[in-house]
Design an enzyme around this catalytic site. Structure first.
Site, PDB file in Angstrom:
ATOM      1  N   GLY A 109       0.842  -1.200   0.000  1.00  0.00           N
ATOM      2  CA  GLY A 109       0.000   0.000   0.000  1.00  0.00           C
ATOM      3  C   GLY A 109       0.868   1.237   0.000  1.00  0.00           C
ATOM      4  CE  LYS A 480      -4.100  -9.357 -22.435  1.00  0.00           C
ATOM      5  NZ  LYS A 480      -4.427  -9.611 -21.061  1.00  0.00           N
TER       6      LYS A 480
HETATM    7  C1  AGP Z   1      -4.077  -7.755 -17.925  1.00  0.00           C
HETATM    8  O1  AGP Z   1      -3.346  -8.634 -18.664  1.00  0.00           O
HETATM    9  C2  AGP Z   1      -3.305  -6.988 -16.959  1.00  0.00           C
HETATM   10  N1  AGP Z   1      -2.708  -7.810 -16.021  1.00  0.00           N
HETATM   11  C3  AGP Z   1      -4.073  -5.852 -16.304  1.00  0.00           C
HETATM   12  O2  AGP Z   1      -4.445  -4.948 -17.279  1.00  0.00           O
HETATM   13  C4  AGP Z   1      -5.331  -6.293 -15.538  1.00  0.00           C
HETATM   14  O3  AGP Z   1      -6.318  -6.687 -16.418  1.00  0.00           O
HETATM   15  C5  AGP Z   1      -5.848  -5.109 -14.721  1.00  0.00           C
HETATM   16  O4  AGP Z   1      -4.835  -4.719 -13.830  1.00  0.00           O
HETATM   17  C6  AGP Z   1      -7.132  -5.457 -13.970  1.00  0.00           C
HETATM   18  O5  AGP Z   1      -6.870  -6.482 -13.072  1.00  0.00           O
HETATM   19  P1  AGP Z   1      -8.107  -7.243 -12.371  1.00  0.00           P
HETATM   20  O6  AGP Z   1      -8.873  -7.979 -13.430  1.00  0.00           O
HETATM   21  O7  AGP Z   1      -7.458  -8.133 -11.357  1.00  0.00           O
HETATM   22  O8  AGP Z   1      -8.955  -6.172 -11.724  1.00  0.00           O
END
Ligand code: AGP
Length: 599
Positions: A109, A480
């Site tokens: 955090g 991606k």
């Molecule tokens: C996706 O490949 C990434 N790791 C990132 O954009 C991710 O989708 C985003 O941080 C949201 O994460 P969450 O689905 O755990 O909320």
């Protein structure tokens, strides 16, 4: 962000247990790591002290001094870092100690008021060695220990921290570990022979025990003689609510695959079938909530935001229902019109993304109903939601989200068909999609994807277009490719091409075109022609080939579910592009982390 792991118990290899736990949590942050351990020894030099080992880089790549891991110890805490305050150095790596090396703290955090706390403690003679916000925590506890016990010292210290934080503090003298949280996640595990574990998420603990407590905000837990759960504001002890994890330890392993990313891509047919055969009721319930609501809003970040955007097209096409979409971090500024008749559908793999958690908390205060679609049991969004859909995609370890996205699309598609009272059709086309994936995951098709990766590996820019539902497909494919291969890719709605981006097209500029067999086909092919006319190199992905394509990767024609094979082909293209570019660990892209718990 950041992975925290702590252990207290009878086993004498606490440092090793924490080391292994951190390896399982490294996807939460991997720029540096460290462990503090209390050695069982009467020698005065180490008797009431914590011994610390810290390194820059990934745990897996570190040649650790094994003597440290085999120290006779039964209390230890560790951390794997995603830097927010202070550069990536061993000094800034966690754990951080107090002046007497008897208190060690790890943290996830941001301590927003750390400057003023640091000044106050420095005036009282405390010595600081790092640039981090975290280092104020062990010194605050040390200061309070002058007039109270360890647990209340930690509670009072935590209550002075501003921001969303999770802290785990070890005391070499009382042989206890105290953990507290607001915002960032913490889970406690109770093992055999009263072994006690604390971690940022359950995937670090599942190998030891399935009996866990997911800490709520404003709760503190003391590990040592016994597990004690405390309410932070008033210090009252509360009865813990134990839950049983439904994961298998094997799920946290790569198995026969070189990378988690590839393993999770190959798990997607099963993920879809699990939703087809087990989620009809969930889809009907969510459809019912959408029907009743006066204004429904889907929100998410990154890959989850692309699923939410795709959802708006699916509900419009399939159920003639308008559902709003917003990027999580932007929804904070759009909430003014929410009422108690509103329905919020936060979508998140981790269930911890702060940019989604915050607008959900605001919406709850306005009385809006929350129907969360998440992949992690016990996560913050899971606990805060009125109605919860667990994606059932299993543990997703690769930072790059794949199977979680396909699970999100499958649930949204099934819900749209439930809203249209055509569940059977929804299930049928999802099964066609799963069958198509099984064909795509065959070596023959993989080789054709590898050939396109060879074509693109030296490209500096890649443009990706789609229309309608395929606009969301284009955005997901772009993300991606960017986060896996580090190639600059830009995805946008095909119709926007002529309004500016086409200026960037020159001879050989690659453009990936998503052309499903639907009302967008003719227009997106015209856009491809416009790019080709300026020397663009066109790669077509869809069920129908076209002479404008220099390369063509064929999917089956599965109507609204065509987005699924199109995205999975993009995931594989991104993966093989990363390998072509010599990226050793596509599971942990630079500068990223699996769950984004800071703003
Ligand atoms: C996706 O490949 C990434 N790791 C990132 O954009 C991710 O989708 C985003 O941080 C949201 O994460 P969450 O689905 O755990 O909320």
């Amino acid at each position: 962000m950041c992975g925290i792991f702590g252990y207290v118990g009878k086993q004498g290899n606490a440092a090793e247990i924490v080391f292994d736990g951190l390896k399982l949590l490294e996807y939460r942050g991997y720029d540096s790591w460290g462990i503090a351990t209390k050695v069982k020894s009467q020698k005065s030099k180490v008797k009431n002290k914590l011994i610390v080992e810290k390194h820059v880089g990934k745990i897996a790549d570190t040649d650790i001094n094994s003597k440290f891991l085999t120290l006779n110890s039964n209390l230890s805490v560790g951390h794997t870092r995603w830097a927010t305050h202070g550069g990536v150095t061993t000094t800034n790596a966690h754990p951080h100690l107090d002046c007497s090396s008897t208190i060690a703290a790890v943290h996830n955090g941001i301590v927003e008021n750390f400057q003023e706390l640091k000044e106050e403690l420095t005036k009282k003679g405390h010595k600081f060695v790092s640039e981090t916000d975290t280092e104020v925590i062990p010194h605050l506890v040390e200061e309070n220990l002058k007039h109270e016990g360890f647990a209340s010292s930690t509670r009072d210290s935590f209550n002075r921290l501003k921001g969303l934080n999770a802290i785990v503090v070890a005391n070499a003298i009382s042989k206890e570990i105290v953990s507290a949280k607001t915002g960032s996640p913490l889970v406690v595990g109770i093992g055999k022979n009263d072994e006690q574990f604390v971690a940022s998420d359950a995937s670090g603990i599942v190998g030891h025990t399935k009996k866990v407590i997911f800490l709520e905000d404003n709760q503190m837990v003391i590990l040592g003689d016994r597990v004690k759960l405390i309410r932070l504001p008033d210090g009252k002890e509360i009865k813990p609510r134990f839950q049983t994890l439904d994961w298998k330890f094997e799920d946290t392993k790569k198995g026969k695959y070189k990378h988690f990313l590839l393993k999770e891509i190959y798990e997607q047919p099963h993920v879809i079938e699990n939703i087809v055969f087990n989620y009809e009721q969930e889809a009907q319930k969510l459809a019912g909530l959408i029907k009743k609501a006066f204004g429904t809003f889907m929100l998410g970040c990154g890959t989850a935001s692309h699923a939410a955007l795709a959802g708006t097209y699916l509900f419009s096409r399939i159920a003639k229902k308008h559902i709003n979409f917003s990027i999580g971090s932007e929804f904070n500024y759009l909430e003014d019109y929410l009422t108690k008749e509103s329905l919020l559908i936060p979508i998140s793999q981790s269930g911890e993304t702060i940019d989604v958690v915050e607008p959900v908390e605001k919406a709850k205060k306005k009385g809006a109903k929350i129907a969360a679609i998440v992949n992690v049991l016990g996560s913050t969004l899971y606990r805060k939601a009125d109605y919860k859909i667990l994606l059932g995609a299993g543990v997703e370890k690769a930072v790059v989200g794949t199977k979680s996205f396909i699970a999100m699309i499958s649930v949204l598609l099934l819900t749209a068909y439930a809203l249209a009272k055509k569940e059977g059709t929804g299930k049928q086309i999802l099964l066609y999609a799963s069958d198509n994936l099984k064909k795509i995951l065959q070596n023959k098709f993989i080789n054709s994807i590898k050939r396109v990766a060879e074509d693109l590996k030296d490209k500096v820019h890649i443009y990706i277009i789609g229309r309608g539902l395929s606009y969301a497909t284009a955005l997901e494919a772009t993300l991606k490719i960017k986060e896996t291969s580090y190639i600059h890719a830009e995805g946008f709605a095909g119709g926007e091409l002529k309004h500016g981006v086409i200026a960037l097209i020159e001879k050989g500029t690659p453009c990936i075109v998503f052309a499903p067999n639907d009302e967008t086909y003719d227009d997106i092919i015209s856009n491809a022609e416009e790019v080709k006319a300026r020397g663009g190199f066109i790669i077509g992905i869809g069920p129908r080939n076209n002479k404008v394509f220099e390369r063509f990767l064929k999917t089956d024609d599965i109507g609204d579910a065509t987005i699924i094979p199109q995205v999975v082909i993009s995931q594989l293209l991104a993966y093989y592009l990363a390998l072509e570019k010599g990226i050793k660990d596509p599971d942990k892209p630079r500068n990223l982390a699996k769950s984004v718990t800071v703003k």
